[in-house]
Design a protein around this motif. Structure first.
Motif, PDB file in Angstrom:
ATOM      1  N   ALA A   1      43.454  44.572  44.411  1.00 26.67           N
ATOM      2  CA  ALA A   1      42.108  44.354  43.863  1.00 26.67           C
ATOM      3  C   ALA A   1      41.855  45.296  42.684  1.00 26.67           C
TER       4      ALA A   1
ATOM      5  N   ASN B   1      41.078  44.189  38.991  1.00 30.29           N
ATOM      6  CA  ASN B   1      39.850  44.710  38.407  1.00 30.29           C
ATOM      7  C   ASN B   1      40.132  45.391  37.065  1.00 30.29           C
TER       8      ASN B   1
ATOM      9  N   GLN C   1      38.364  44.454  33.650  1.00 27.94           N
ATOM     10  CA  GLN C   1      37.426  45.415  33.047  1.00 27.94           C
ATOM     11  C   GLN C   1      37.926  45.955  31.713  1.00 27.94           C
TER      12      GLN C   1
ATOM     13  N   GLY D   1      41.612  34.088  40.523  1.00 30.43           N
ATOM     14  CA  GLY D   1      40.703  34.264  39.388  1.00 30.43           C
ATOM     15  C   GLY D   1      40.207  32.947  38.819  1.00 30.43           C
TER      16      GLY D   1
ATOM     17  N   ASN E   1      34.900  35.587  37.770  1.00 32.81           N
ATOM     18  CA  ASN E   1      35.796  35.695  38.920  1.00 32.81           C
ATOM     19  C   ASN E   1      37.141  36.316  38.573  1.00 32.81           C
ATOM     20  N   GLY E   2      37.209  37.038  37.483  1.00 31.72           N
ATOM     21  CA  GLY E   2      38.435  37.760  37.159  1.00 31.72           C
ATOM     22  C   GLY E   2      39.400  36.960  36.310  1.00 31.72           C
TER      23      GLY E   2
ATOM     24  N   GLY F   1      45.663  55.909  38.912  1.00 35.95           N
ATOM     25  CA  GLY F   1      45.021  57.083  39.523  1.00 35.95           C
ATOM     26  C   GLY F   1      44.385  56.839  40.873  1.00 35.95           C
ATOM     27  N   VAL F   2      44.931  55.905  41.634  1.00 32.44           N
ATOM     28  CA  VAL F   2      44.279  55.569  42.909  1.00 32.44           C
ATOM     29  C   VAL F   2      45.149  55.903  44.119  1.00 32.44           C
TER      30      VAL F   2
ATOM     31  N   ALA G   1      43.068  57.298  47.059  1.00 28.10           N
ATOM     32  CA  ALA G   1      42.321  56.312  47.849  1.00 28.10           C
ATOM     33  C   ALA G   1      43.256  55.578  48.807  1.00 28.10           C
TER      34      ALA G   1
ATOM     35  N   PHE H   1      34.945  51.617  48.326  1.00 28.61           N
ATOM     36  CA  PHE H   1      35.795  51.894  47.167  1.00 28.61           C
ATOM     37  C   PHE H   1      35.244  51.260  45.901  1.00 28.61           C
TER      38      PHE H   1
ATOM     39  N   ILE I   1      37.726  43.906  51.474  1.00 26.77           N
ATOM     40  CA  ILE I   1      38.035  44.487  50.163  1.00 26.77           C
ATOM     41  C   ILE I   1      37.092  43.812  49.163  1.00 26.77           C
ATOM     42  N   ASN I   2      36.622  44.555  48.182  1.00 27.30           N
ATOM     43  CA  ASN I   2      35.863  43.939  47.077  1.00 27.30           C
ATOM     44  C   ASN I   2      36.876  43.375  46.082  1.00 27.30           C
ATOM     45  N   ASP I   3      37.060  42.083  46.062  1.00 27.82           N
ATOM     46  CA  ASP I   3      38.135  41.510  45.248  1.00 27.82           C
ATOM     47  C   ASP I   3      37.679  40.190  44.629  1.00 27.82           C
ATOM     48  N   ARG I   4      37.033  40.304  43.454  1.00 28.55           N
ATOM     49  CA  ARG I   4      36.463  39.116  42.822  1.00 28.55           C
ATOM     50  C   ARG I   4      37.514  38.061  42.500  1.00 28.55           C
ATOM     51  N   SER I   5      38.766  38.487  42.267  1.00 28.79           N
ATOM     52  CA  SER I   5      39.820  37.545  41.872  1.00 28.79           C
ATOM     53  C   SER I   5      40.141  36.539  42.972  1.00 28.79           C
TER      54      SER I   5
ATOM     55  N   LEU J   1      34.643  44.884  42.063  1.00 32.12           N
ATOM     56  CA  LEU J   1      34.669  46.326  41.839  1.00 32.12           C
ATOM     57  C   LEU J   1      34.079  46.622  40.460  1.00 32.12           C
ATOM     58  N   PRO J   2      33.438  47.781  40.312  1.00 25.62           N
ATOM     59  CA  PRO J   2      32.907  48.152  38.986  1.00 25.62           C
ATOM     60  C   PRO J   2      34.019  48.704  38.084  1.00 25.62           C
ATOM     61  N   LYS J   3      33.682  48.971  36.835  1.00 27.06           N
ATOM     62  CA  LYS J   3      34.681  49.471  35.872  1.00 27.06           C
ATOM     63  C   LYS J   3      35.299  50.791  36.342  1.00 27.06           C
TER      64      LYS J   3
ATOM     65  N   PRO K   1      35.667  52.343  39.669  1.00 28.96           N
ATOM     66  CA  PRO K   1      35.439  52.229  41.113  1.00 28.96           C
ATOM     67  C   PRO K   1      35.477  53.586  41.827  1.00 28.96           C
TER      68      PRO K   1
ATOM     69  N   ALA L   1      36.998  54.306  44.292  1.00 29.53           N
ATOM     70  CA  ALA L   1      38.376  54.590  44.725  1.00 29.53           C
ATOM     71  C   ALA L   1      38.988  55.739  43.925  1.00 29.53           C
ATOM     72  N   LEU L   2      38.562  55.904  42.670  1.00 27.06           N
ATOM     73  CA  LEU L   2      39.108  56.970  41.831  1.00 27.06           C
ATOM     74  C   LEU L   2      38.751  58.354  42.349  1.00 27.06           C
TER      75      LEU L   2
END
Lengths: 556, 556
Positions: free
Chosen positions: A142, A146, A150, A180, A186-187, A239-240, A243, B102, B169-173, B535-537, B539, B541-542
């Motif tokens: 995800a 994302n 983004q 998507g 929707n991505g 960088g995750v 998490a 996240f 999970i937040n997963d728009r795709s 997820l936002p730009k 997230p 999770a970072l």
């Protein structure tokens, strides 16, 4: 004989607190999950680092029939037998995958009088390790999509994202999907796919690290795809890793349960045996070695696949020194590799056994290549005749193989006493010293050829054009000094499952090379490898039920 | 003030065994999950069925600002305060969803000195309930697609499969995908999609059953799609309710933890507040009522959505008799509904409070419609001025509302004593008798109009052509005597989130009706409802990490 589940129901489990205490664990070193499951804190490894290790016994097998030869059952039965001989023995085995329980057949972790308990729990959610891996894997997916959505600062090519998604479900419809869809909100639209959770690289690396710091480093190294400029992109670029590691904070601790005879069993991790190394976690094995005098562990499939990876990947990584191996053989597998069709395997046939013995002898040669002494476990099935069993024993004697008849399915530890004594004596008398079969510093081509020729017995190794390009890419990216993880059919030494017995003069074709940079090995694929199973027409799910008292029925 | 996580780290948790013992639970009635989490066996409900119930207090709220008004915090703080007054009080709340942790912000279950512990565990995998629901949900999806692939005996129309897949999970795709690509062997190609796990109907029904038998019956009733002949197909047609129930064998048992002041908290289930009823499980509430003198529970969003569903769906189903309600109000929400933009909410403004009070008064009228006495909890925020707080209290007095200032975030139970005393007195003096606002035997149209007009205050209700057809279909299929579950924005009484305050003379448009036959309600959708967040730009999770000692940091 009674069903596995009837046997399980009659067993008397000890409170897991008592098992933990018998192992010498202090209360703060483990946590209960219900009354009969626990997690042992990974820190115990660090605390006990100066404590001497027990002896490590690997249970492997000849090339199996599709029905399996009872390797887990022998592993559990041998640990039980060693306990009966007053040795502190621990079984270290893999966690079963949930998905397949609802497919062709129900769950299992051993069988008969050599099984681990509580069987339903272990086969369903257990302590949640696989769910944690699924979640971490899909959170990463995800986060990647994302990132594309983004603004894609890293310039990742959407068509070259190599990170797929996973579910612990047999779901063929998800093998290849388009995501998507439905507009910009929707991505990014692209092709993607799902594997079963045991195929996740996170599963593989969790089984090869030794602590939380190594876990996070391994997660950071994972390859997720390539930029438009063909530069590899890893988790650390996003960088995750922190998490993902947080989601695995409990999954890193190995699980403690008991066998039907109250022998401790550490069950932890379960990576695929083809695209991964197919054995329980290094942490679990190391923990068992600190807590037990003998540790009986297993590796997937036959010695060509499972033992090779156990020795060359896991033992190398963890500096493990296996003391001995057990090679499981069955009369039916010997007849199968002697050319008898599956439907006729219950008919007595000494000549077929003689022919099939070449397969077993090849597996014995493989184990010897690693300088590990072995005993053949002749695992008895109800349809075996006395004449057949005697014939196998005679052939073993002719080859100079020590053999022990095991009846651990029907008799539990009592059925494994001969094997246990044979293994103890073999270890005591051995002067061998284990060594991997190749050096990681050798070229990729050399390493692949050593496995294919010295282990499998291939005459030649060929590469597809794709694989040749990938080999060059691996060199260019600096990935050449990783061990090799071969994905090959378990039914033949070759890459063709119909070439049974001890096939000679064959060619292996490497068709694809996939870097598992987190787990630190290069997967070489031969033939078609399925990473997401499907369900059959009449799935086992139809037989599983929950009764009024809240007990699961029909699962195994 | 210290951060939530700093406060949590300084707290001294009691062993969960001690909390269980204080509640009068015998050892065999609960199971530990680690040292500070437990599951209470659902059977305890049956065993205690003749035991008198405690008093049930619902915490609801005025229409919230997007930042939330601290309803969970007040719920936990009130339970702590009642304990300080020597009442055996238990908080019964929802399990948080993992995915959103996240995304925009980290996890939470209360805050400040009114939180439940261990916070990281509760916000990550907890005891695996959501993972079990995810797995059962997706196994059903795989079984449906397998049915299509294996001959489709039931004649299910692939374009009318209503059962989607879920992930926590937040997963728009994954909102809209095409599955079964790549050829015949990969299943039937069709459009599909994923929701977040809290949107699963299995989540909703698990929160409305009372035992394993009801669970299996509810799973069997679930609608999965329609045949080519437009006949509804349910799980019972596939015959897999037993397998799904088996996957939920542990998830059905409610979870026991403690608050920062060692007050018992039962946390179980967490259905969406829009397409589902948005409160913790019925089993958890009933269990708490058997074990405690006071049970403080909450429902999602404001009284228009959360309390309405709590009363009309959950209380009706479980024959619960709520003794009182708390309506949480904040100075900032009053100003927001008085027309002040979000960025100016910290500026003192008594006139805006006066205007916004109409919103609170409307929520109070809603609660009164159900014949439930209430107290307004004025939940203090650091930016509130004394003049503002005094002004709210004056307005409450003018309306005849009992009000109590709560400072549970900053002071824990000590900050909720006034509220606790007010609630106890209100219950003692009340002669009201709870009743739902409509009868399930009324027509669908009537029931929808009652909610929209009597609860929301709409002048008219209109239906899209699609919804009109669906209404007729529901009648034809015999689904008319189910309760209604309205999916509406929480920010307005209308279906338009920008119409704040106590909006008048509006029209509600019902655009879609979805039968949740397992959970036994009909979802009426107004406006756009998102069932899979993105997820936002940048997230959250970072920010999450796992430190060397294995502790999660940055999660909340």
């Amino acid at each position: 004989m009674k069903s596995d589940s009837a046997i399980a129901q009659e067993a008397t489990m000890l409170p897991i607190a008592m098992i933990a205490k018998q192992l010498g664990l202090a209360d703060e070193e483990w946590e209960p999950y219900g009354r009969y499951k626990a997690k042992i804190h990974v820190d115990v490894l660090e605390k006990m680092k100066n404590h001497p290790d027990g002896k490590l016994i690997l249970v492997t097998a000849m090339s199996p029939t599709p029905a399996g030869e009872g390797k887990s059952t022998v592993t559990i039965g041998l640990a039980q037998a060693l306990n009966k001989l007053s040795q502190r023995a621990i079984a270290a085995i893999r966690e079963p995958s949930l998905g397949p329980n609802f497919g062709l057949k129900g769950g299992a972790a051993g069988g008969g009088y050599s099984q681990v308990l509580p069987m339903s729990d272990i086969n369903l959610h257990f302590t949640g390790d696989f769910h944690a891996i699924t979640t971490a894997h899909n959170l990463l997916a995800a986060l990647i999509d994302n990132h594309l959505y983004q603004g894609n600062e890293l310039h990742i090519d959407p068509d070259r994202v190599t990170w797929r998604r996973v579910l612990d479900i047999n779901d063929r419809s998800l093998r290849q999907v388009a995501i998507g869809l439905g507009g910009r909100g929707n991505g990014v639209t692209r092709e993607a796919g799902f594997d079963i959770t045991v195929a996740s690289e996170i599963m593989a690396l969790l089984c090869l690290v030794e602590n939380a710091t190594e876990l996070k480093d391994a997660l950071a190294r994972m390859l997720i795809g390539y930029t438009y400029e063909n530069v590899p992109v890893t988790v650390s670029d996003l960088g995750v890793q922190g998490a993902l590691a947080a989601l695995l904070k409990d999954a890193i601790h190995p699980n403690l349960v008991q066998t039907i005879e109250n022998t401790p069993a550490i069950i932890h991790g379960g990576p695929f045996g083809n695209i991964a190394h197919g054995c329980n976690s290094l942490i679990a094995t190391q923990m068992a070695l600190k807590l037990g005098e003998y540790v009986v562990t297993e590796a997937g499939f036959g010695a060509d696949l499972g033992a090779e990876k156990f020795f060359d990947i896991k033992c190398r990584r963890g500096q493990l020194e296996p003391s001995a191996a057990v090679i499981v053989a069955t009369v039916r597998a010997l007849k199968y590799h002697g050319g008898i069709p599956k439907k006729d395997l219950t008919i007595e046939d000494l000549a077929a056994i003689t022919r099939g013995f070449a397969n077993l002898a090849h597996h014995a040669r493989i184990v010897s290549e690693y300088h590990v002494p072995f005993v053949i476990a002749l695992n008895r099935f109800p349809t075996d005749t006395d004449a057949e069993l005697a014939h196998v024993e005679k052939l073993c004697a002719e080859h100079g193989f020590r053999v022990a008849l095991t009846e651990v399915f029907a008799k539990g530890g009592a059925g494994g006493m001969e094997l246990a004594r044979a293994i103890m004596e073999t270890i005591d008398h051995s002067e061998m010293s284990f060594a991997p079969i190749y050096d990681v510093e050798q070229s990729l081509l050399n390493k692949i050829e050593i496995i294919c020729k010295k282990v499998y017995g291939a005459r030649t190794v060929q590469f597809t054009d794709v694989a040749k390009r990938q080999l060059a890419d691996c060199d260019r990216h600096g990935w050449s000094n990783l061990p090799i993880c071969m994905a090959k059919t378990p039914y033949s030494f070759s890459d063709n499952p119909s070439l049974i017995g001890d096939v000679q003069e064959f060619t292996i074709t490497i068709r694809d090379i996939r870097p598992s940079l987190g787990a630190e090995f290069l997967v070489c694929l031969t033939g078609d490898i399925m990473t997401m199973p499907g369900l059959p027409k009449h799935p086992h799910a139809l037989k599983v039920d929950l009764d009024e008292s809240g007990q699961v029925t029909g699962l195994f």
